[in-house]
Design a protein around this motif. Structure first.
Motif, PDB file in Angstrom:
ATOM      1  N   GLY A 112      25.751  40.132  36.043  1.00 51.78           N
ATOM      2  CA  GLY A 112      25.355  41.197  35.131  1.00 51.78           C
ATOM      3  C   GLY A 112      26.324  42.362  35.110  1.00 51.78           C
ATOM      4  N   TRP A 113      27.573  42.113  35.541  1.00 53.96           N
ATOM      5  CA  TRP A 113      28.578  43.175  35.562  1.00 53.96           C
ATOM      6  C   TRP A 113      29.396  43.143  34.279  1.00 53.96           C
ATOM      7  CZ3 TRP A 113      30.725  41.400  40.983  1.00 53.96           C
ATOM      8  CH2 TRP A 113      29.740  41.620  41.960  1.00 53.96           C
ATOM      9  N   GLN A 114      30.002  44.290  33.937  1.00 53.58           N
ATOM     10  CA  GLN A 114      30.901  44.381  32.806  1.00 53.58           C
ATOM     11  C   GLN A 114      32.342  44.576  33.318  1.00 53.58           C
ATOM     12  OE1 GLN A 114      28.072  46.823  32.771  1.00 53.58           O
ATOM     13  NE2 GLN A 114      27.010  44.927  32.125  1.00 53.58           N
ATOM     14  N   ILE A 115      33.297  43.900  32.640  1.00 55.92           N
ATOM     15  CA  ILE A 115      34.723  43.993  33.023  1.00 55.92           C
ATOM     16  C   ILE A 115      35.474  44.773  31.958  1.00 55.92           C
ATOM     17  CG2 ILE A 115      36.794  42.722  33.660  1.00 55.92           C
ATOM     18  CD1 ILE A 115      35.108  40.278  34.132  1.00 55.92           C
ATOM     19  N   THR A 116      36.301  45.700  32.427  1.00 55.58           N
ATOM     20  CA  THR A 116      37.204  46.434  31.535  1.00 55.58           C
ATOM     21  C   THR A 116      38.628  46.263  32.049  1.00 55.58           C
ATOM     22  OG1 THR A 116      35.487  48.071  31.073  1.00 55.58           O
ATOM     23  CG2 THR A 116      37.775  48.670  30.511  1.00 55.58           C
ATOM     24  N   LEU A 117      39.553  45.862  31.183  1.00 57.15           N
ATOM     25  CA  LEU A 117      40.959  45.679  31.538  1.00 57.15           C
ATOM     26  C   LEU A 117      41.760  46.856  30.991  1.00 57.15           C
ATOM     27  CD1 LEU A 117      43.412  44.161  32.566  1.00 57.15           C
ATOM     28  CD2 LEU A 117      43.340  42.749  30.493  1.00 57.15           C
ATOM     29  N   THR A 118      42.477  47.518  31.875  1.00 56.25           N
ATOM     30  CA  THR A 118      43.269  48.681  31.469  1.00 56.25           C
ATOM     31  C   THR A 118      44.553  48.717  32.303  1.00 56.25           C
ATOM     32  OG1 THR A 118      43.211  51.082  31.158  1.00 56.25           O
ATOM     33  CG2 THR A 118      42.067  50.206  33.102  1.00 56.25           C
ATOM     34  N   ASP A 119      45.333  49.805  32.185  1.00 58.19           N
ATOM     35  CA  ASP A 119      46.567  49.976  32.960  1.00 58.19           C
ATOM     36  C   ASP A 119      46.273  50.694  34.265  1.00 58.19           C
ATOM     37  OD1 ASP A 119      48.126  48.802  30.992  1.00 58.19           O
ATOM     38  OD2 ASP A 119      48.349  50.685  29.896  1.00 58.19           O
ATOM     39  N   SER A 120      46.980  50.281  35.322  1.00 51.63           N
ATOM     40  CA  SER A 120      46.862  50.981  36.605  1.00 51.63           C
ATOM     41  C   SER A 120      47.812  52.193  36.622  1.00 51.63           C
ATOM     42  CB  SER A 120      47.199  50.040  37.756  1.00 51.63           C
ATOM     43  OG  SER A 120      48.593  49.715  37.723  1.00 51.63           O
ATOM     44  N   GLU A 121      47.659  53.032  37.650  1.00 54.56           N
ATOM     45  CA  GLU A 121      48.543  54.194  37.762  1.00 54.56           C
ATOM     46  C   GLU A 121      50.002  53.779  37.942  1.00 54.56           C
ATOM     47  OE1 GLU A 121      47.137  56.616  40.909  1.00 54.56           O
ATOM     48  OE2 GLU A 121      45.260  57.185  39.894  1.00 54.56           O
ATOM     49  N   GLY A 122      50.235  52.611  38.555  1.00 53.63           N
ATOM     50  CA  GLY A 122      51.592  52.136  38.759  1.00 53.63           C
ATOM     51  C   GLY A 122      52.153  51.346  37.590  1.00 53.63           C
ATOM     52  N   GLY A 123      51.398  51.266  36.489  1.00 56.85           N
ATOM     53  CA  GLY A 123      51.860  50.546  35.313  1.00 56.85           C
ATOM     54  C   GLY A 123      51.448  49.099  35.261  1.00 56.85           C
ATOM     55  N   GLY A 124      50.758  48.630  36.273  1.00 51.50           N
ATOM     56  CA  GLY A 124      50.315  47.241  36.289  1.00 51.50           C
ATOM     57  C   GLY A 124      48.961  47.075  35.621  1.00 51.50           C
ATOM     58  N   ALA A 125      48.264  46.002  36.004  1.00 51.18           N
ATOM     59  CA  ALA A 125      46.941  45.711  35.432  1.00 51.18           C
ATOM     60  C   ALA A 125      45.849  46.257  36.338  1.00 51.18           C
ATOM     61  CB  ALA A 125      46.771  44.208  35.257  1.00 51.18           C
ATOM     62  N   ARG A 126      44.792  46.740  35.713  1.00 53.14           N
ATOM     63  CA  ARG A 126      43.646  47.277  36.470  1.00 53.14           C
ATOM     64  C   ARG A 126      42.369  46.679  35.869  1.00 53.14           C
ATOM     65  NH1 ARG A 126      42.078  52.964  38.950  1.00 53.14           N
ATOM     66  NH2 ARG A 126      39.913  53.196  38.232  1.00 53.14           N
ATOM     67  N   PHE A 127      41.615  45.954  36.698  1.00 54.91           N
ATOM     68  CA  PHE A 127      40.348  45.337  36.299  1.00 54.91           C
ATOM     69  C   PHE A 127      39.212  46.167  36.897  1.00 54.91           C
ATOM     70  CE2 PHE A 127      43.494  42.033  36.095  1.00 54.91           C
ATOM     71  CZ  PHE A 127      43.158  41.291  34.975  1.00 54.91           C
ATOM     72  N   GLU A 128      38.385  46.754  36.014  1.00 54.72           N
ATOM     73  CA  GLU A 128      37.276  47.607  36.451  1.00 54.72           C
ATOM     74  C   GLU A 128      35.954  46.861  36.253  1.00 54.72           C
ATOM     75  OE1 GLU A 128      37.566  51.192  34.216  1.00 54.72           O
ATOM     76  OE2 GLU A 128      39.288  51.950  35.360  1.00 54.72           O
ATOM     77  N   PHE A 129      35.112  46.882  37.295  1.00 51.66           N
ATOM     78  CA  PHE A 129      33.804  46.223  37.257  1.00 51.66           C
ATOM     79  C   PHE A 129      32.724  47.299  37.335  1.00 51.66           C
ATOM     80  CE2 PHE A 129      36.856  43.226  38.806  1.00 51.66           C
ATOM     81  CZ  PHE A 129      36.513  42.024  38.208  1.00 51.66           C
ATOM     82  N   SER A 130      31.891  47.399  36.274  1.00 50.67           N
ATOM     83  CA  SER A 130      30.821  48.399  36.232  1.00 50.67           C
ATOM     84  C   SER A 130      29.476  47.700  36.121  1.00 50.67           C
ATOM     85  CB  SER A 130      31.028  49.348  35.047  1.00 50.67           C
ATOM     86  OG  SER A 130      31.088  48.617  33.832  1.00 50.67           O
ATOM     87  N   GLY A 131      28.414  48.489  36.310  1.00 48.93           N
ATOM     88  CA  GLY A 131      27.072  47.911  36.309  1.00 48.93           C
ATOM     89  C   GLY A 131      26.727  47.243  37.624  1.00 48.93           C
ATOM     90  N   VAL A 132      27.468  47.554  38.677  1.00 49.70           N
ATOM     91  CA  VAL A 132      27.261  46.951  39.997  1.00 49.70           C
ATOM     92  C   VAL A 132      26.157  47.718  40.726  1.00 49.70           C
ATOM     93  CG1 VAL A 132      28.339  46.354  42.191  1.00 49.70           C
ATOM     94  CG2 VAL A 132      29.677  46.237  40.064  1.00 49.70           C
ATOM     95  N   THR A 133      25.260  46.984  41.361  1.00 47.62           N
ATOM     96  CA  THR A 133      24.210  47.630  42.160  1.00 47.62           C
ATOM     97  C   THR A 133      24.797  48.014  43.517  1.00 47.62           C
ATOM     98  OG1 THR A 133      22.494  46.325  41.090  1.00 47.62           O
ATOM     99  CG2 THR A 133      21.919  47.373  43.183  1.00 47.62           C
ATOM    100  N   ILE A 134      24.779  49.313  43.808  1.00 48.01           N
ATOM    101  CA  ILE A 134      25.369  49.837  45.040  1.00 48.01           C
ATOM    102  C   ILE A 134      24.257  50.276  45.980  1.00 48.01           C
ATOM    103  CG2 ILE A 134      26.868  51.624  46.010  1.00 48.01           C
ATOM    104  CD1 ILE A 134      28.319  51.701  43.295  1.00 48.01           C
ATOM    105  N   ASP A 135      24.297  49.797  47.209  1.00 48.15           N
ATOM    106  CA  ASP A 135      23.344  50.232  48.232  1.00 48.15           C
ATOM    107  C   ASP A 135      23.974  51.343  49.056  1.00 48.15           C
ATOM    108  OD1 ASP A 135      21.481  48.482  47.404  1.00 48.15           O
ATOM    109  OD2 ASP A 135      21.740  47.042  49.035  1.00 48.15           O
ATOM    110  N   GLU A 136      23.199  52.383  49.293  1.00 49.48           N
ATOM    111  CA  GLU A 136      23.708  53.510  50.089  1.00 49.48           C
ATOM    112  C   GLU A 136      23.743  53.122  51.567  1.00 49.48           C
ATOM    113  OE1 GLU A 136      24.922  56.128  48.794  1.00 49.48           O
ATOM    114  OE2 GLU A 136      24.319  55.644  46.734  1.00 49.48           O
TER     115      GLU A 136
END
Length: 585
Positions: A561-585
């Motif tokens: 049930g996660w969403q993936i976003t592909l964007t640029d990293s700070e170093g100019g490479g690829a950055r894969f972001e995963f959102s909608g993740v359930t985080i336990d404290e």
């Protein structure tokens, strides 16, 4: 005889025609409904027949018939009508006319006079007094209980009754005749029965009522009809007819229960239901249809089928319904429009109903959004099977050919380089088989989710890979809800993808997002034009890549049930972001 005309003085009206007939008629002519009412109220018994003129409109003729039936029901009425008029004859007979005479016709005066005499003669024959023996036969052999009641201001007694009434009252004829209702039925029910008789007397009209289940034998229902029949100036006589209606009442009760059950099934059905007419106008809906579409009953019954169903073809639907007989069924697929402007797919089953007021069609509809999604998922799986077949038949054949060539070279020359080339081919086939199995499972559920440390899973995945001189930097201490095995598969494919595409000395970072995590490298990145295709199977820019890695990543993320976003990293490479993740404290 009373003749009713549109206007006086017409030489062709029925009054004038009857006066020319040569018969010994006494004809009195009035105009309009007011004339009929006034004459009947002045002397209702002064006429043997009433004849309406052919120039009267059907609504006026119907009013005349109603006036006669209200004031003198036994008076025969002959209706004359233009020959060109259609449908009047049947309507007039249904409304109580005894004869309908077409106008004009040859010898119309003679024929009309003959029709009038026939009508009068028929009624007189019908009302001929019965002989005493005939009266006794009728009284004793009818299938209902009958009594004659003599009632005056201070007394009410049964003068005569038949055996059937005594049977219904669970007593004898002798116990009824000459006695009052209170004496026959006791103080509990007698006063109420006598009150019904006096109600009939006071209103001078027939009274009907139902008795039961207690007043008579305590088990059955009876229906009683009371009507005045004679007076001698001091007392009145009433005719009482009683029949058992238990089975009828039970049928009515069962019908009511059936209607309630059908109404409950209609209203509370999990399917959407509407009833529409042959023109497509919606006349009734159930709660499920209203809930699913967001419309209220008034709005839906102001709509047509094609207002609701965006996929309906009015011309085709009307043609289909016209050919259907009661009980016939058909099926169609629809697209229902909701009040908020959204639509959803439906499967519609229609049945033609035979009802008294015209054709009606029962439409039972079901939301098939989930079914359509399952069909799409099945198609996706079938497409993957096609891809697997392509890989097995083509892509795996290449390294097998390389391996065969290496073995042949090694057999001939014994050169170590041939063995190395063969091992590389074997490694490539192992990688492809691993990826194919992972991709085949991507539509499965992820299994049990539990809290796992992201950093540890990342490091485990890294150690499972050949990373050469690449560097891993883990900047997260997140505890997330995931399937540990599937998460490790996701990370292994992402990390392998980074090493293969960004270079042997790349640095890969894993860090924290507000609702998830990211994986980034400092390689050359992914061109914007290719970002819509990178998750497709067999997409790869690496010479030895299988093309399944990112498709596996997407499948595992979707399963969580996660969403993936592909964007640029700070170093100019690829950055894969995963959102909608359930985080336990």
């Amino acid at each position: 005889m009373l003749a009713v005309c549109a206007q006086r003085g017409d030489s062709d009206d029925v009054g004038a025609v009857l006066n020319r007939a040569g018969e010994q008629f006494r004809v009195e002519t009035v105009t309009g409904i007011d004339g009929v009412v006034a004459r009947l109220e002045a002397d209702a018994d002064g006429f043997d027949c009433l004849v309406t003129d052919h120039g009267l409109s059907w609504p006026l003729v119907r009013d005349v018939l109603d006036a006669v039936h209200e004031r003198r029901p036994a008076l025969p009425v002959v209706v004359t009508t233009d020959a060109a008029a259609t449908g009047v004859a049947a309507d007039a007979i249904d409304a109580g006319a005894v004869e309908v005479f077409r106008w004009p016709t040859t010898e119309q005066a003679t024929l009309l006079a003959r029709r009038v005499r026939t009508a009068v003669s028929g009624v007189q024959t019908a009302i001929r007094d019965l002989t005493p023996s005939e009266c006794t036969a009728v009284f004793e052999h009818v299938d209902c209980g009958v009594a004659i009641v003599d009632i005056s201001e201070d007394d009410c007694r049964y003068r005569r009754c038949n055996e059937r009434l005594a049977e219904l009252a669970d007593t004898s004829v002798e116990a009824i005749e000459g006695r009052t209702p209170i004496e026959v039925f006791g103080p509990e029910h007698g006063p109420d029965i006598e009150a019904r008789y006096r109600e009939c007397l006071d209103g001078d009209e027939a009274v009907s009522y139902t008795i039961g289940p207690d007043p008579l034998d305590g088990r059955v229902f009876h229906e009683a009809q009371v009507r005045p029949i004679a007076t001698d100036g001091h007392s009145e006589s009433l005719l009482v007819a009683v029949r058992e209606v238990t089975s009828e009442r039970e049928r009515q009760a069962e019908l009511r229960r059936s209607r309630r059950r059908l109404r409950a099934l209609f209203e509370h059905s999990p399917d959407m239901i509407n009833v529409h007419d042959a023109e497509g106008r919606i006349v009734e809906t159930n709660a499920q249809l209203r809930e699913m579409t967001g419309y209220d009953e008034a709005t839906l019954t102001d709509m047509s089928v094609w207002d609701l169903d965006q996929a309906a073809d009015p011309e085709r639907a009307l043609s289909l319904w016209e050919e259907m007989e009661p009980g016939d069924r058909c099926r169609s697929e629809g697209e229902f429009l909701c009040r908020d402007g959204t639509t959803f797919p439906t499967e519609v089953h229609i049945r033609c109903l035979g009802v008294d007021d015209g054709e009606r069609f029962l439409a039972i509809s079901r939301d098939v959004s989930d079914q359509r999604e399952r069909e799409r998922e099945l198609q996706r799986k079938n497409d993957r099977l096609e891809e697997f077949a392509s890989v097995v038949s083509h892509d795996l054949r290449n390294p097998l050919q390389v391996l065969r060539g290496a073995l042949d070279g090694a057999a001939e020359a014994g050169d170590r380089a041939h063995f190395d080339r063969g091992h590389r081919a074997i490694d490539r086939m192992e990688d492809m088989i691993t990826d194919i199995l992972a991709l085949a499972r991507q539509g499965d559920t992820v299994g049990e989710l539990r809290t796992v440390p992201l950093a540890r899973i990342v490091e485990t995945a890294w150690h499972n890979l050949r990373t050469a001189d690449a560097t891993l930097v883990v900047e997260t201490d997140l505890q997330i809800r995931a399937s540990e095995i599937r998460l490790r598969q996701l990370l292994e494919n992402l990390l392998r993808n980074a090493v293969e595409h960004a270079g042997a000395d790349t640095t890969v970072r894993v860090g924290t997002l507000p609702d998830g995590f990211y994986v980034a490298d400092d390689g050359c990145g992914i061109p914007a034009a290719d970002r819509d295709r990178v998750f497709d199977t067999q997409y790869s820019t690496a010479p030895n890549g299988t093309g399944f890695g990112l498709a596996i990543v997407e499948g595992i993320a979707d399963a969580h049930g996660w969403q993936i976003t592909l964007t640029d990293s700070e170093g100019g490479g690829a950055r894969f972001e995963f959102s909608g993740v359930t985080i336990d404290e």
